[in-house]
Scaffold this motif. Structure first.
Motif, short mmCIF file in Angstrom:
data_model
loop_
_atom_site.label_atom_id
_atom_site.label_comp_id
_atom_site.label_asym_id
_atom_site.label_seq_id
_atom_site.Cartn_x
_atom_site.Cartn_y
_atom_site.Cartn_z
N TYR A 86 73.50 81.73 -86.28
CA TYR A 86 74.63 82.24 -85.51
C TYR A 86 75.83 82.49 -86.41
N SER A 87 76.06 81.60 -87.39
CA SER A 87 77.20 81.78 -88.29
C SER A 87 77.01 82.99 -89.21
N GLU A 88 75.77 83.39 -89.41
CA GLU A 88 75.44 84.55 -90.25
C GLU A 88 74.76 85.63 -89.41
N LYS A 89 75.19 85.74 -88.17
CA LYS A 89 74.52 86.59 -87.18
C LYS A 89 74.32 88.03 -87.63
N PHE A 91 74.10 89.39 -90.60
CA PHE A 91 73.08 89.52 -91.63
C PHE A 91 71.68 89.30 -91.05
N TYR A 92 71.51 88.26 -90.24
CA TYR A 92 70.17 87.96 -89.73
C TYR A 92 69.72 88.89 -88.63
N ARG A 93 70.65 89.53 -87.93
CA ARG A 93 70.24 90.60 -87.01
C ARG A 93 69.51 91.67 -87.81
N CYS A 94 70.10 92.03 -88.92
CA CYS A 94 69.50 93.05 -89.78
C CYS A 94 68.23 92.53 -90.44
N ALA A 95 68.25 91.28 -90.90
CA ALA A 95 67.09 90.73 -91.59
C ALA A 95 65.88 90.66 -90.66
N PHE A 96 66.09 90.25 -89.40
CA PHE A 96 64.97 90.17 -88.47
C PHE A 96 64.49 91.55 -88.03
N ALA A 97 65.29 92.57 -88.23
CA ALA A 97 64.89 93.94 -87.88
C ALA A 97 63.99 94.57 -88.95
N ILE A 98 63.89 93.94 -90.12
CA ILE A 98 63.04 94.47 -91.20
C ILE A 98 61.59 94.38 -90.75
N LYS A 99 60.90 95.49 -90.81
CA LYS A 99 59.51 95.55 -90.36
C LYS A 99 58.59 95.79 -91.55
N TRP A 148 68.16 86.39 -78.96
CA TRP A 148 69.46 85.71 -78.86
C TRP A 148 70.44 86.26 -79.88
N LEU A 149 69.98 86.49 -81.10
CA LEU A 149 70.88 87.00 -82.14
C LEU A 149 71.23 88.47 -81.95
N SER A 150 70.36 89.22 -81.27
CA SER A 150 70.58 90.66 -81.20
C SER A 150 71.43 91.10 -80.02
#
Length: 190
Positions: A86-89, A91-99, A148-150
């Motif tokens: 959540y504190s790095e939301k 960045f991790y929104r983008c990171a989890f979108a990597i396919k 949750w992050l997105s």
């Protein structure tokens, strides 16, 4: 060693900034290097590719700092994981979108999978069903985390983990009822 970490951190900062500006698929190693005034040779000395850099960021910023013996239970660890994401939301929104191959989601799945038994203590299924059970729970957790992050919401990490815990307890109660076992000890409110 110190110089190596300075270089890696500079490359990581450059990538994080770029990921707020454009999709990961549009970022190349030259972009990352230009963002921090380095050359490609420096990048490839430290990382195999940009995917490796994303995984390194998660490992150094979070995984390497956790000490499992400090946690009384897996739920507290899960709260820390969620607080960090959540504190790095952004960045991790983008990171989890990597396919595709080498995706961050695949890397995270491999990191979290050995931790799932911490949440289940003695209730984990043993034998041939264990792999299916662990994969099912990991898939569910990762999907819920990504969702949750997105979305823009005010749900804190603690509330998010509380929702996960509650749904797992409700699910457990239903399974116990189906099997005809005593469900009076399952508390779905806490």
């Amino acid at each position: 060693m110190a110089d190596s970490n300075i270089t890696k951190n500079a490359l990581a900062s450059s990538l994080k900034l770029l990921m707020t500006q454009k999709p990961f698929s549009k970022i190349n190693v030259n972009d990352i290097c230009e963002g921090c005034g380095m050359n490609r040779k420096s990048f490839y000395y430290h990382f195999k590719d940009k995917y490796d850099l994303v995984n390194w960021i998660f490992y150094t910023e979070f995984v390497s700092s956790i000490h499992l013996e400090q946690y009384d239970n897996g739920w507290l660890l899960l709260e820390d994981i969620c607080r960090y994401f959540y504190s790095e939301k952004e960045f991790y929104r983008c990171a989890f979108a990597i396919k595709g191959q080498n995706s961050f989601q695949d890397y995270f799945f491999e990191v979290i999978k050995p931790l799932i038994p911490l949440f289940l203590s003695d209730s984990i299924v043993n034998g041939e069903d264990q792999k299916f059970f662990l994969d099912f729970l990991c898939d569910g957790f990762v999907s819920a985390l990504v969702r949750w992050l997105s979305v823009e919401n005010e749900t804190t990490a603690e509330e998010f983990v509380g929702h996960l815990k509650k749904i797992l307890l409700i699910f457990a109660r239903e399974v116990f009822q189906e099997l005809g076992d005593d469900v009076s000890t399952i508390d779905t409110e806490n």
